[in-house]
Motif scaffolding. Structure first.
Motif, PDB file in Angstrom:
ATOM      1  N   TYR A 193       8.324  -6.689   0.268  1.00 19.80           N
ATOM      2  CA  TYR A 193       7.323  -6.113   0.551  1.00 19.80           C
ATOM      3  C   TYR A 193       6.155  -5.012  -0.438  1.00 19.80           C
ATOM      4  CZ  TYR A 193       4.070  -4.199   4.641  1.00 19.80           C
ATOM      5  OH  TYR A 193       3.626  -4.329   5.101  1.00 19.80           O
ATOM      6  N   SER A 194       5.051  -5.686  -0.593  1.00 21.50           N
ATOM      7  CA  SER A 194       4.301  -4.602  -1.373  1.00 21.50           C
ATOM      8  C   SER A 194       3.330  -3.656  -0.645  1.00 21.50           C
ATOM      9  CB  SER A 194       3.680  -5.748  -2.735  1.00 21.50           C
ATOM     10  OG  SER A 194       2.346  -4.892  -2.884  1.00 21.50           O
ATOM     11  N   LEU A 195       3.354  -1.734  -0.953  1.00 19.59           N
ATOM     12  CA  LEU A 195       2.714  -1.357  -0.045  1.00 19.59           C
ATOM     13  C   LEU A 195       1.153  -0.771  -1.193  1.00 19.59           C
ATOM     14  CD1 LEU A 195       4.991   0.993   1.017  1.00 19.59           C
ATOM     15  CD2 LEU A 195       4.149  -0.399   2.171  1.00 19.59           C
ATOM     16  N   ASN A 196       0.220  -1.963  -1.636  1.00 18.69           N
ATOM     17  CA  ASN A 196      -0.854  -2.066  -2.452  1.00 18.69           C
ATOM     18  C   ASN A 196      -2.125  -0.764  -1.449  1.00 18.69           C
ATOM     19  OD1 ASN A 196       0.027  -4.245  -4.099  1.00 18.69           O
ATOM     20  ND2 ASN A 196      -0.008  -5.196  -2.263  1.00 18.69           N
ATOM     21  N   GLN A 197      -2.806  -0.259  -2.257  1.00 15.94           N
ATOM     22  CA  GLN A 197      -3.864   0.587  -3.028  1.00 15.94           C
ATOM     23  C   GLN A 197      -4.761   0.861  -3.795  1.00 15.94           C
ATOM     24  OE1 GLN A 197      -2.827   5.343  -2.181  1.00 15.94           O
ATOM     25  NE2 GLN A 197      -4.106   4.939  -0.243  1.00 15.94           N
ATOM     26  N   PHE A 198      -5.685   0.338  -2.865  1.00 16.07           N
ATOM     27  CA  PHE A 198      -6.985   0.037  -4.547  1.00 16.07           C
ATOM     28  C   PHE A 198      -8.066   0.660  -3.567  1.00 16.07           C
ATOM     29  CE2 PHE A 198      -4.225  -3.537  -4.870  1.00 16.07           C
ATOM     30  CZ  PHE A 198      -4.601  -3.726  -5.864  1.00 16.07           C
ATOM     31  N   ARG A 199      -8.513   2.058  -4.665  1.00 15.68           N
ATOM     32  CA  ARG A 199      -9.622   3.175  -4.004  1.00 15.68           C
ATOM     33  C   ARG A 199     -10.537   3.037  -4.809  1.00 15.68           C
ATOM     34  NH1 ARG A 199      -6.746   8.231  -1.866  1.00 15.68           N
ATOM     35  NH2 ARG A 199      -5.689   7.141  -0.051  1.00 15.68           N
ATOM     36  N   VAL A 200     -11.725   2.372  -4.946  1.00 13.93           N
ATOM     37  CA  VAL A 200     -13.193   2.823  -5.524  1.00 13.93           C
ATOM     38  C   VAL A 200     -13.720   3.631  -5.756  1.00 13.93           C
ATOM     39  CG1 VAL A 200     -15.395   0.941  -6.093  1.00 13.93           C
ATOM     40  CG2 VAL A 200     -13.180   0.218  -4.939  1.00 13.93           C
TER      41      VAL A 200
END
Length: 317
Positions: free
Chosen positions: A262-269
């Motif tokens: 399980y991956s907790l992904n966070q991509f903020r621009v």
């Protein structure tokens, strides 16, 4: 014995001598209790589809990573460490966009210094090139470094402490490091921690089969090109929790892993001109940035991994 057989025996002898010389060059590379070194690895992973917040649009994340390590022993005290790591993400950063491709190429160059039988240090220069690799320039280059002090108590236990620092698109990042390695006397149970970046716990079911769980943290930044203009960057902070089954082949030199997790992904621009003063782990100082968009794609993923591992204990014996 004819002349051709003699020449062939000479060639075989020279080849064996070169291989033995190479093994003894690699042997002192690791100063902790680990009795192996991973010279090359490659993995590919893909997440299940997930929806954006407040949207019905689906997206998934594909990852690829490969790593090469090349240690060169100068003498009993000094070992040159070199290598390269390449990684990539493919995902939608915005609900109405095509897939964005984010790349990072990291170089390693430095020294391992042996201070005594138990103490040693690793000092690395870590430049990298990270962006969407559209219109590459010197602005995509970031400089970093690692200093790590390691203690090897015995063949089964060791620990380390250090600090990692790097410039990023958002500013300066610092990460304190604590490492721990333990291998049970019967060689079945193993723990390897390099926190906060990664951790691995595994158990040998048979001589060639292992099961394990691992943790991997990602932290990087990438400049983005939109409509042929560089105006934004992505800050990625992801954590992968996975379990795996590992099978060794070719005299246990090649490790094949199948992972599920399980991956907790966070991509903020963020806008390119907005930065923070300093980031230490999750602490952000002087962070007055205005976030343009955030993609929290927490998903289940599958990953396949292959590792070329050299067993140092076979040479020690």
């Amino acid at each position: 014995m004819n002349i051709w057989e003699q020449l062939n025996n000479i060639k075989i002898y020279k080849m064996k001598r070169k291989i033995i010389q190479l093994l003894f060059l690699i042997l002192p590379f690791l100063c902790n209790a680990q009795e192996y070194i991973d010279l090359f690895s490659v993995n590919y992973g893909k997440s299940q589809k997930t929806t954006f917040e407040n949207s019905s649009i689906n997206t998934s994340i594909s990852t690829f990573q490969t790593n090469l390590t090349l240690p060169i022993v100068l003498n009993e005290k000094y070992t040159v460490i070199s290598g390269v790591n390449f990684s990539s993400y493919s995902l939608q950063l915005f609900p109405d966009s095509n897939n964005n491709h984010l790349y990072s190429t990291n170089l390693r160059a430095g020294l391992r210094i042996s201070y005594s039988e138990h103490w040693s240090g690793i000092y690395l220069f870590l430049p990298k090139v990270a962006s969407d690799y559209v219109h590459l320039s010197s602005e995509d280059i970031y400089l970093g470094g690692l200093a790590l002090l390691k203690y090897k108590r015995n063949e089964n236990f060791g620990y380390s402490i250090g600090i990692y620092g790097s410039s990023e698109a958002y500013g300066m990042s610092m990460v304190p490091i604590i490492g721990l390695y333990y291998h049970s006397p019967d060689k079945r149970f193993e723990m390897n921690f390099f926190m906060p970046n990664d951790a691995d716990i595994n158990y040998s079911l048979t001589d060639k089969t292992k099961i394990g769980v691992d943790f991997l943290g990602h932290g990087n930044s990438y400049k983005l090109t939109t409509d042929n203009i560089r105006s934004n960057y992505v800050e990625n902070n992801s954590i992968d929790f996975s379990s795996y089954v590992q099978r060794s082949v070719l005299d246990k030199k090649i490790l094949l892993r199948l992972k599920m997790g399980y991956s907790l992904n966070q991509f903020r621009v963020y806008p390119l001109d907005q930065k923070l003063d300093l980031q230490i782990l999750a602490l952000k100082f002087g962070d007055n940035r205005i976030r343009l968009f955030e993609d929290k794609s927490n998903t289940i993923f599958l990953k396949m991994e292959a590792i070329y591992r050299f067993d140092l204990s076979t040479v020690k014996k």
